[in-house]
Design a protein around this motif. Structure first.
Motif, mmCIF file in Angstrom:
data_model
loop_
_atom_site.group_PDB
_atom_site.id
_atom_site.type_symbol
_atom_site.label_atom_id
_atom_site.label_comp_id
_atom_site.label_asym_id
_atom_site.label_seq_id
_atom_site.Cartn_x
_atom_site.Cartn_y
_atom_site.Cartn_z
ATOM 1 N N PHE A 166 0.996 -1.240 0.080
ATOM 2 C CA PHE A 166 0.012 -0.030 0.145
ATOM 3 C C PHE A 166 0.751 1.267 0.009
ATOM 4 N N PHE A 167 1.883 1.312 0.916
ATOM 5 C CA PHE A 167 2.811 2.484 0.897
ATOM 6 C C PHE A 167 3.498 2.722 -0.227
ATOM 7 N N LEU A 168 3.960 1.602 -0.862
ATOM 8 C CA LEU A 168 4.852 1.660 -2.035
ATOM 9 C C LEU A 168 3.812 2.271 -3.300
ATOM 10 N N GLY A 169 2.664 1.611 -3.100
ATOM 11 C CA GLY A 169 1.613 1.931 -4.350
ATOM 12 C C GLY A 169 1.289 3.635 -4.052
ATOM 13 N N MET A 170 1.176 4.117 -2.854
ATOM 14 C CA MET A 170 0.837 5.344 -2.562
ATOM 15 C C MET A 170 2.021 6.270 -3.071
ATOM 16 N N ALA A 171 3.392 5.595 -2.920
ATOM 17 C CA ALA A 171 4.406 6.462 -3.376
ATOM 18 C C ALA A 171 4.720 6.555 -4.826
ATOM 19 N N HIS A 172 4.144 5.567 -5.511
ATOM 20 C CA HIS A 172 4.184 5.476 -6.918
ATOM 21 C C HIS A 172 3.064 6.232 -7.762
ATOM 22 N N GLY A 173 2.116 6.759 -7.055
ATOM 23 C CA GLY A 173 0.945 7.071 -7.774
ATOM 24 C C GLY A 173 -0.331 7.411 -7.245
ATOM 25 N N GLY A 174 -0.347 6.482 -5.995
ATOM 26 C CA GLY A 174 -1.620 6.603 -5.192
ATOM 27 C C GLY A 174 -2.979 5.959 -5.553
ATOM 28 N N LEU A 175 -3.873 6.055 -5.079
ATOM 29 C CA LEU A 175 -5.171 5.357 -5.201
ATOM 30 C C LEU A 175 -5.972 5.836 -6.511
ATOM 31 N N PHE A 176 -5.563 6.970 -6.935
ATOM 32 C CA PHE A 176 -6.399 7.672 -8.010
ATOM 33 C C PHE A 176 -5.401 8.109 -9.120
ATOM 34 N N GLY A 177 -3.878 8.290 -8.847
ATOM 35 C CA GLY A 177 -3.085 8.777 -9.744
ATOM 36 C C GLY A 177 -3.101 8.301 -11.170
ATOM 37 N N GLY A 178 -3.336 9.326 -11.968
ATOM 38 C CA GLY A 178 -3.285 9.323 -13.361
ATOM 39 C C GLY A 178 -4.838 9.002 -14.138
ATOM 40 N N LEU A 179 -5.729 8.946 -13.121
ATOM 41 C CA LEU A 179 -7.267 8.547 -13.398
ATOM 42 C C LEU A 179 -8.039 9.857 -13.804
ATOM 43 N N PHE A 180 -7.798 10.901 -13.106
ATOM 44 C CA PHE A 180 -8.314 12.241 -13.264
ATOM 45 C C PHE A 180 -7.620 13.227 -13.835
ATOM 46 N N ASP A 181 -6.888 13.157 -14.578
ATOM 47 C CA ASP A 181 -5.959 14.262 -15.256
ATOM 48 C C ASP A 181 -6.690 15.151 -16.176
#
Length: 104
Positions: free
Chosen positions: A89-104
């Motif tokens: 979870f923490f590495l996923g958050m560091a790489h872009g998070g829960l919604f990273g790249g979905l709402f650009d």
């Protein structure tokens, strides 16, 4: 009567109480699967959505499993799954998070 006073050392760490615990065992299995999935997918930057969401769900199921767990065997598996889910979870958050790249 002396045999009643001997400690049971045959069970070891994974000793159970001899009763079935289907909900606790299911939560342990789900937490382990989610934790392993989250941990492995966290090693790839482009899979941050999968690693962060599986890590979050793994943390929540593991926390509930810890709350209702009965035996040491269940708690041992839950702690392993929780640790892997938290790292993923923490590495996923560091790489872009829960919604990273979905709402650009």
């Amino acid at each position: 009567m002396a045999q009643a006073l001997r400690p049971n050392t045959a069970g070891g760490l994974f000793a159970t109480d001899g009763k079935p615990h289907p909900l606790q065992d299911a939560l342990m299995a789900v937490t382990l699967v989610l934790g392993i999935t989250s941990f492995i997918t966290a090693m790839f930057h482009h899979l941050h959505l999968l690693s962060s969401w599986t890590g979050l769900v793994g943390i929540l199921t593991g926390a509930y499993g810890q709350w209702i767990s009965v035996t040491t065997r269940e708690r041992f598996g839950l702690v392993l799954g929780l640790g892997a889910a938290a790292v993923g979870f923490f590495l996923g958050m560091a790489h872009g998070g829960l919604f990273g790249g979905l709402f650009d």
